[in-house]
Design a protein around this motif. Structure first.
Motif, mmCIF file in Angstrom:
data_model
loop_
_atom_site.group_PDB
_atom_site.id
_atom_site.type_symbol
_atom_site.label_atom_id
_atom_site.label_comp_id
_atom_site.label_asym_id
_atom_site.label_seq_id
_atom_site.Cartn_x
_atom_site.Cartn_y
_atom_site.Cartn_z
ATOM 1 N N LEU A 45 109.737 7.248 -61.002
ATOM 2 C CA LEU A 45 110.189 8.327 -61.450
ATOM 3 C C LEU A 45 111.083 9.160 -60.604
ATOM 4 O O LEU A 45 112.262 9.842 -60.856
ATOM 5 C CB LEU A 45 108.936 9.473 -61.560
ATOM 6 N N HIS A 46 110.802 8.753 -59.289
ATOM 7 C CA HIS A 46 111.784 9.234 -58.331
ATOM 8 C C HIS A 46 113.113 8.750 -58.363
ATOM 9 O O HIS A 46 114.228 8.979 -58.035
ATOM 10 C CB HIS A 46 111.445 9.226 -56.823
ATOM 11 N N ALA A 47 113.063 7.115 -58.666
ATOM 12 C CA ALA A 47 114.141 6.622 -58.671
ATOM 13 C C ALA A 47 115.070 7.133 -59.867
ATOM 14 O O ALA A 47 116.307 7.178 -59.993
ATOM 15 C CB ALA A 47 114.253 5.016 -58.911
ATOM 16 N N PHE A 48 114.418 7.275 -61.017
ATOM 17 C CA PHE A 48 115.073 7.779 -62.162
ATOM 18 C C PHE A 48 115.713 9.293 -61.973
ATOM 19 O O PHE A 48 116.893 9.393 -62.214
ATOM 20 C CB PHE A 48 114.077 8.160 -63.245
ATOM 21 N N ARG A 49 115.154 10.044 -61.075
ATOM 22 C CA ARG A 49 115.468 11.274 -60.854
ATOM 23 C C ARG A 49 117.031 11.204 -59.746
ATOM 24 O O ARG A 49 117.821 11.951 -59.926
ATOM 25 C CB ARG A 49 114.431 12.014 -59.968
ATOM 26 N N TYR A 50 116.798 10.221 -59.084
ATOM 27 C CA TYR A 50 117.914 10.068 -58.071
ATOM 28 C C TYR A 50 119.146 9.350 -58.823
ATOM 29 O O TYR A 50 119.234 9.121 -60.078
ATOM 30 C CB TYR A 50 117.460 9.104 -56.967
ATOM 31 N N LEU A 105 105.386 9.676 -41.231
ATOM 32 C CA LEU A 105 106.802 9.711 -41.615
ATOM 33 C C LEU A 105 107.061 10.144 -43.323
ATOM 34 O O LEU A 105 107.679 11.224 -43.640
ATOM 35 C CB LEU A 105 107.398 8.367 -41.730
ATOM 36 N N PHE A 106 106.094 9.940 -43.953
ATOM 37 C CA PHE A 106 105.768 10.191 -45.316
ATOM 38 C C PHE A 106 105.863 11.769 -45.523
ATOM 39 O O PHE A 106 106.416 12.397 -46.208
ATOM 40 C CB PHE A 106 104.907 9.453 -46.261
ATOM 41 N N LEU A 107 104.478 12.369 -44.757
ATOM 42 C CA LEU A 107 104.612 13.800 -44.792
ATOM 43 C C LEU A 107 105.594 14.633 -44.120
ATOM 44 O O LEU A 107 105.842 15.631 -44.532
ATOM 45 C CB LEU A 107 103.130 14.057 -43.731
ATOM 46 N N ALA A 108 106.575 14.005 -43.195
ATOM 47 C CA ALA A 108 107.554 14.465 -42.601
ATOM 48 C C ALA A 108 108.460 14.719 -43.831
ATOM 49 O O ALA A 108 109.218 15.754 -44.324
ATOM 50 C CB ALA A 108 108.159 13.874 -41.597
ATOM 51 N N ASN A 109 108.873 13.651 -44.659
ATOM 52 C CA ASN A 109 109.808 13.511 -45.447
ATOM 53 C C ASN A 109 109.479 14.219 -46.654
ATOM 54 O O ASN A 109 110.368 15.124 -47.228
ATOM 55 C CB ASN A 109 110.055 12.027 -45.924
ATOM 56 N N LEU A 110 108.293 14.454 -47.179
ATOM 57 C CA LEU A 110 107.804 15.287 -48.250
ATOM 58 C C LEU A 110 107.813 16.781 -48.113
ATOM 59 O O LEU A 110 108.109 17.669 -48.721
ATOM 60 C CB LEU A 110 106.268 14.740 -48.359
ATOM 61 N N PHE A 159 103.129 19.750 -57.376
ATOM 62 C CA PHE A 159 103.205 18.395 -57.019
ATOM 63 C C PHE A 159 103.114 17.940 -55.593
ATOM 64 O O PHE A 159 102.286 17.261 -55.145
ATOM 65 C CB PHE A 159 104.176 17.528 -58.049
ATOM 66 N N HIS A 160 104.278 18.421 -55.133
ATOM 67 C CA HIS A 160 104.596 17.997 -53.908
ATOM 68 C C HIS A 160 103.744 18.622 -52.697
ATOM 69 O O HIS A 160 103.178 17.982 -51.793
ATOM 70 C CB HIS A 160 105.840 18.029 -53.611
ATOM 71 N N ALA A 161 103.527 20.149 -52.787
ATOM 72 C CA ALA A 161 102.645 20.807 -51.796
ATOM 73 C C ALA A 161 101.013 20.413 -51.963
ATOM 74 O O ALA A 161 100.462 20.028 -51.313
ATOM 75 C CB ALA A 161 102.746 22.209 -51.875
HETATM 76 C C1 HEM Z 1 108.160 10.856 -50.479
HETATM 77 C C2 HEM Z 1 108.214 12.076 -50.739
HETATM 78 C C3 HEM Z 1 108.828 12.577 -51.873
HETATM 79 C C4 HEM Z 1 109.961 13.159 -52.143
HETATM 80 C C5 HEM Z 1 111.244 13.088 -50.735
HETATM 81 C C6 HEM Z 1 110.205 13.743 -53.331
HETATM 82 C C7 HEM Z 1 111.247 14.415 -53.836
HETATM 83 C C8 HEM Z 1 111.295 14.805 -55.307
HETATM 84 C C9 HEM Z 1 112.724 15.080 -55.726
HETATM 85 C C10 HEM Z 1 113.936 15.626 -54.667
HETATM 86 C C11 HEM Z 1 112.527 15.265 -56.959
HETATM 87 C C12 HEM Z 1 113.323 15.933 -57.897
HETATM 88 C C13 HEM Z 1 113.093 17.618 -58.157
HETATM 89 C C14 HEM Z 1 113.855 18.248 -59.072
HETATM 90 O O1 HEM Z 1 115.080 17.736 -59.373
HETATM 91 O O2 HEM Z 1 113.671 19.358 -59.210
HETATM 92 C C15 HEM Z 1 111.206 14.919 -57.291
HETATM 93 C C16 HEM Z 1 110.340 14.992 -58.517
HETATM 94 C C17 HEM Z 1 109.174 14.908 -58.646
HETATM 95 N N1 HEM Z 1 108.345 14.317 -57.729
HETATM 96 FE FE1 HEM Z 1 108.710 14.085 -55.875
HETATM 97 N N2 HEM Z 1 109.042 13.536 -53.942
HETATM 98 C C18 HEM Z 1 108.271 12.776 -52.810
HETATM 99 C C19 HEM Z 1 106.763 12.513 -53.497
HETATM 100 C C20 HEM Z 1 106.217 12.820 -54.575
HETATM 101 C C21 HEM Z 1 104.737 12.795 -54.656
HETATM 102 C C22 HEM Z 1 103.714 12.143 -53.654
HETATM 103 C C23 HEM Z 1 104.376 13.115 -55.926
HETATM 104 C C24 HEM Z 1 103.153 13.099 -56.546
HETATM 105 C C25 HEM Z 1 102.241 13.653 -56.210
HETATM 106 C C26 HEM Z 1 105.738 13.418 -56.610
HETATM 107 C C27 HEM Z 1 105.824 14.002 -58.004
HETATM 108 C C28 HEM Z 1 107.258 14.238 -58.520
HETATM 109 C C29 HEM Z 1 107.201 14.420 -59.918
HETATM 110 C C30 HEM Z 1 106.358 14.465 -60.815
HETATM 111 C C31 HEM Z 1 108.527 14.805 -60.093
HETATM 112 C C32 HEM Z 1 109.145 15.207 -61.462
HETATM 113 C C33 HEM Z 1 109.921 13.891 -61.904
HETATM 114 C C34 HEM Z 1 111.006 14.152 -62.788
HETATM 115 O O3 HEM Z 1 111.049 15.075 -63.201
HETATM 116 O O4 HEM Z 1 111.322 13.248 -63.606
HETATM 117 N N3 HEM Z 1 106.635 13.361 -55.516
HETATM 118 N N4 HEM Z 1 110.675 14.662 -56.090
#
Ligand code: HEM
Lengths: 265, 412
Positions: free
Chosen positions: A219-224, B130-135, B156-158
Motif C-alpha cells: 500500500l505504501h509503495a503504491f502511494r509512493y 527507527l520505525f517509531l521515529a519515522n512513523l 492508522f498511524h497514531a
Molecule cells: C513506517 C512508517 C510509515 C510511514 C512513513 C507512513 C507514511 C504514509 C504516507 C505518507 C501515506 C500517504 C498518506 C496520504 O497520502 O494521505 C500513508 C498511507 C497509509 N498508511 Fe502509512 N506509513 C507508515 C506506517 C504505516 C502503518 C504501520 C500502517 C498501519 C497501521 C499504515 C497504514 C497506512 C494506510 C492504510 C495508508 C493509506 C494507503 C492508501 O490510501 O492507499 N502506515 N502512509
C-alpha cells in the motif's frame, strides 16, 4: 459423512464446469449469459448449503481444521469472481476463481477428514467465528488479488494495456488488507481473553504479522511514486507469504510448540 | 518515464540511502548482540520507561515540526525509509517465524547472535526505534495543521504508533505468574516460566473445587502390534451413546447401553455411580459375520483398570473423551479485605484489583480427577494504552474500507 461431502463437492464442481462452459458460449450467444450465471452461482450455493448442514451435524462451526476452512474458501472465492464481473465488468477472474474452488474441493476429496465434533476449550469463545471468518474473507480477497495480478503480469508480457485489471488487483488488495488488520486485532483481543496476553510472537502470530506487513508495504509503495504496473509482480508473490501463514506454519521448525496451528487430520 | 540517475547521497534522498541506513542499523544491532554474547536488552520498568517514551515522543514531534523543511528530516519521515524499515522488520520477524525461539542453549551461535530471541534482540530494538521515529515524523506533519481529511491517516498511524510503542516499552511491566493450587487450599505464591523461586502475590487464591467435563468417550479399534488405532469405515470419531454404530472391515459394533458414570458391579454388570467416582461404561454388541457377542467395556481411571474387548489380535477400546471444559471455583482475597468469589474457566478470565486471573491448566495425568488447578495471574498496566491503539487502527480501517469503496465508484 464422506458420501455427503463427495456428492456436494461433485455437484458444485459440475455447476462450475457447466457454468464456465456456458459463459464461454455466451460470448457468441448472449442469451446464455443468465443461465450461465445462475448455474455457476448455484455451485457456491451448494457449498454454502453443505457448510450449513455440516455445521448442524458437528454441533460446532466447521472452522477447526484446514479441510473445514477449505469448504469456506470453495464457497466464497467464486463469489469474489462474480462480484468483480458485476462491479468492474471483468469476466475472466471468475474462471480462475471457480478453478481455485474446484482445486480446494479436490484436495478435500483426496484427503477425507476425520469427522470430529470436539472443540477444545480455548476455541469455545465468541471470538472464534468473527476472527476466523474475517481472516477467511481476507484471504479470499487477497487470493483473488493475487490471481488478478498474475493475469496482469501475463498481459504485460504480451504487451497489452490493462489499466482496469490493475485497478481490480489494487482494490482487492486494499479490501483484503482491511480484513487482515481486523483479523489480526480480533486475534489479539481474543488471545488476551484465552491465553492471557494479546501478543506472544507465537509462530502463527508472527506469520500473520508478516503477511500483514507484506500488504502494508504494498500500500505504501503504491502511494509512493512507484509505477503500479511494476507492483503486479509483488502482489502476485505476496500471496505466497499468506500461504505459508495459512498452512505452511505447521511444517516449520518454529511451530513445534505453537499453541494455535490448525488441527491436522 | 525518463529516469534521471541520482548519485548516492545527492538530495532528495530516496530508496538507496534508506536501504543502506536500515541495513547499517540491523548490522549494528547484530554486532552489539554478538559483542554482548546475545544478552538481548533489558528495558527499564515503570516509571522510567514511561518517562523515556514520553521524551522520545516529544523529541520526534518537535524535530518533525521544527525542521519540517530540512531535507534530511523530510527523508527521515518519508515513505522510502518507512518501506525499508517495514522490510527490515519483516525480515527479522521472518527469522523469528522460522528459527524456534528460546529453544537452544546459551552457548550456540543462534543464541549469541540473538536469532533465538529475535524479538528482544538489539537489531529488532534498533529497527523498531527507527520505525517509531519515522512513523512519528510523518505523523507530526499530518497532525499540524490538523485537517479533517487526514483523519484516516492519523487514526492508522497514531494508533499503530501507540500500540507498538506501548506494547514494547511496557513489556517490562508485564507480570505473568502461575499459581498452582490444590483443592481446599489457598495459595499466594506465583511462579514464572523461567525460575523455580516463587514470588509473593498481593492476594491469595483459595480453590474450592476443580471440575472437568469431557466429551463422550470414543470407541476405537486398537492394534497392539503396530500400536495404531484403526479408522472405521465412515472416517468419523465414534462418540459413544446408546444406539451408536461403527463398522470396520467385516466387523459391526452396536452400542446397546451407555452409562457415563458407573462402577464395576456383580457378574460384570456395572452399576451407576456418582460422577466423582464413576467411569464411563458401554455395553456393545460385536457382530463378525454370523457370530455375535455382547460385552461391557470401560475407559478405566487412575484407580480402575480399563475393560477392553479382545477381537483376535485387536482390541476394541473405550477412550475418555477430550476435555470439553474445565473450571475452578475460587475465592480471591487480599489483606485489605477485598474478596471475590468466581468461577475461572478458559476464555473467561476474572478481574481482581489490577490483576486478571485465568484458568490455565490442571494435572493432566489425573484428568477429570485432578485435585490441582493451575491459575495464571496477569498484570499489564499498559494494556489500556495498547487497546486504545488497536481501536484507533480499527476506526482507521473502517474509514479506509469505506473510502476505498467510494473512490472505486468515482473511478469507474
Ligand atoms: C513506517 C512508517 C510509515 C510511514 C512513513 C507512513 C507514511 C504514509 C504516507 C505518507 C501515506 C500517504 C498518506 C496520504 O497520502 O494521505 C500513508 C498511507 C497509509 N498508511 Fe502509512 N506509513 C507508515 C506506517 C504505516 C502503518 C504501520 C500502517 C498501519 C497501521 C499504515 C497504514 C497506512 C494506510 C492504510 C495508508 C493509506 C494507503 C492508501 O490510501 O492507499 N502506515 N502512509
Amino acid at each position: 459423512m464422506i458420501m455427503n461431502f463427495n456428492t456436494a463437492a461433485l455437484l458444485a464442481i459440475a455447476c462450475w464446469t457447466i457454468g464456465a462452459l456456458l459463459s464461454l458460449f455466451a460470448r457468441r450467444t448472449p442469451s446464455l449469459k443468465i443461465p450461465a450465471f445462475v448455474i455457476s452461482f448455484s455451485g457456491a450455493l451448494v457449498m454454502a448449503a453443505f457448510i450449513a448442514f455440516y455445521w448442524s451435524l458437528l454441533d460446532r462451526p466447521p472452522l477447526r481444521t484446514l479441510g473445514e476452512t477449505r469448504l469456506w474458501y470453495a464457497a466464497l472465492i467464486p463469489l469474489v469472481g462474480f462480484l468483480v464481473e458485476y462491479r468492474w465488468k471483468i469476466e475472466w477472474l471468475k474462471f480462475y476463481c471457480m478453478g481455485l474452488a474446484t482445486f480446494f474441493l479436490v484436495i478435500n476429496m483426496l484427503h477425507p477428514e476425520v469427522f470430529d465434533k470436539t472443540l477444545m476449550p480455548a476455541l469455545q469463545s465468541p471470538w472464534f467465528i468473527p476472527h476466523v471468518i474475517v481472516y477467511l474473507v481476507g484471504y479470499v480477497l487477497l487470493a483473488a488479488s493475487s490471481v488478478t495480478a498474475l493475469h496482469n503480469v501475463y498481459m504485460q508480457v504480451r504487451h497489452k494495456g490493462n489499466d482496469a485489471g490493475e485497478a481490480v488487483s489494487h482494490y482487492l488488495a486494499l479490501l483484503g488488507f482491511v480484513l487482515l488488520s481486523f483479523g489480526l486485532i480480533f486475534g489479539a483481543l481474543w488471545a488476551k481473553e484465552a491465553w492471557g496476553h494479546y501478543w506472544t510472537w507465537d509462530p502463527k502470530e508472527t506469520w500473520a504479522f508478516l503477511s500483514w506487513l507484506a500488504y502494508l508495504g504494498y500500500l505504501h509503495a503504491f502511494r509512493y511514486k512507484i509505477d503500479s504496473s511494476k507492483l503486479q509482480w509483488y502482489l502476485a508473490l505476496a500471496f505466497v507469504v499468506l500461504l505459508v501463514c495459512w498452512f505452511g506454519v505447521n511444517y516449520l521448525p518454529s511451530a513445534q510448540n505453537s499453541v494455535h496451528t490448525y488441527t491436522q487430520s | 518515464m525518463a529516469v534521471v540517475r541520482r548519485r548516492w547521497f545527492q538530495t532528495p534522498w530516496e530508496f538507496k540511502e534508506s536501504v543502506l541506513f536500515t541495513a547499517a542499523a540491523v548490522v549494528a544491532g547484530f554486532l552489539i548482540e554478538l559483542a554482548t554474547s546475545g544478552s538481548g536488552l533489558a528495558l527499564p520498568r515503570l516509571p522510567v520507561n514511561a518517562i523515556a517514551l514520553s521524551l522520545f515522543a516529544t523529541l520526534v514531534l518537535s524535530i518533525g515540526l521544527g525542521f519540517r523543511n530540512t531535507p534530511v528530516v523530510e527523508w527521515f519521515g518519508g515513505i522510502p525509509l518507512g518501506l525499508s524499515l517495514i522490510f527490515a522488520i519483516a525480515l527479522l520477524s521472518l527469522i523469528g517465524g522460522i528459527v524456534p525461539q528460546g529453544a537452544v542453549s546459551s552457548g550456540s551461535l543462534a543464541a549469541q547472535s540473538g536469532i533465538n530471541h529475535i524479538f528482544s534482540s538489539w537489531p529488532f530494538a534498533l529497527t523498531i526505534i527507527l520505525f517509531l521515529a519515522n512513523l512519528g515524523l510523518s505523523l507530526s506533519w499530518k497532525l499540524v495543521p490538523f485537517k479533517m481529511k487526514n483523519i484516516q491517516f492519523i487514526l492508522f498511524h497514531a494508533g499503530f504508533w501507540i500500540a507498538l510503542s506501548c506494547g514494547i516499552f511496557g513489556s517490562s511491566d508485564l507480570q505473568r505468574l502461575i499459581v498452582p493450587i490444590e483443592e481446599g487450599k489457598a495459595s499466594n505464591l506465583g511462579y514464572t516460566m523461567e525460575s523455580d523461586t516463587p514470588q509473593h502475590l498481593p492476594f491469595s487464591v483459595f480453590l474450592h473445587d476443580f471440575s472437568l467435563e469431557e466429551y463422550p468417550p470414543q470407541l476405537l479399534l486398537y492394534d497392539p502390534h503396530s500400536d495404531k488405532l484403526l479408522m472405521n469405515k465412515s472416517q468419523a470419531i465414534i462418540e459413544v451413546r446408546k444406539g451408536a454404530t461403527a463398522s470396520w472391515m467385516g466387523l459391526e459394533v452396536l452400542v446397546l447401553d451407555y452409562i457415563p458414570f458407573a462402577l464395576p458391579g456383580q457378574k460384570g454388570i456395572p452399576q451407576p455411580a456418582d460422577r466423582s467416582t464413576g467411569i464411563p461404561y458401554a455395553k456393545i454388541r460385536i457382530s463378525a459375520g454370523s457370530v455375535q457377542r455382547e460385552t461391557w467395556i470401560s475407559t478405566g481411571s487412575p484407580v480402575l483398570k480399563p475393560d477392553a474387548a479382545a477381537l483376535g489380535n485387536l482390541f476394541l477400546i473405550l477412550v475418555p473423551g477430550t476435555p470439553k471444559s474445565f473450571r475452578s471455583a475460587v475465592t480471591v482475597q487480599d489483606n485489605q479485605s477485598h474478596e471475590v468469589m468466581a468461577n475461572l474457566e478458559v476464555n473467561k478470565p476474572v478481574t481482581f484489583m489490577d490483576w486478571k486471573l485465568y484458568q490455565m491448566g490442571y494435572d493432566e495425568k489425573a484428568g477429570r480427577w485432578s485435585k490441582l488447578s493451575l491459575v495464571e495471574v496477569i498484570r499489564d498496566p499498559w494494556l489500556p494504552a495498547v487497546y486504545l491503539g488497536f481501536f484507533m487502527i480499527m476506526a482507521g480501517n473502517i474509514l479506509f474500507f469505506w473510502n476505498g469503496i467510494k473512490r472505486t465508484e468515482s473511478a469507474s
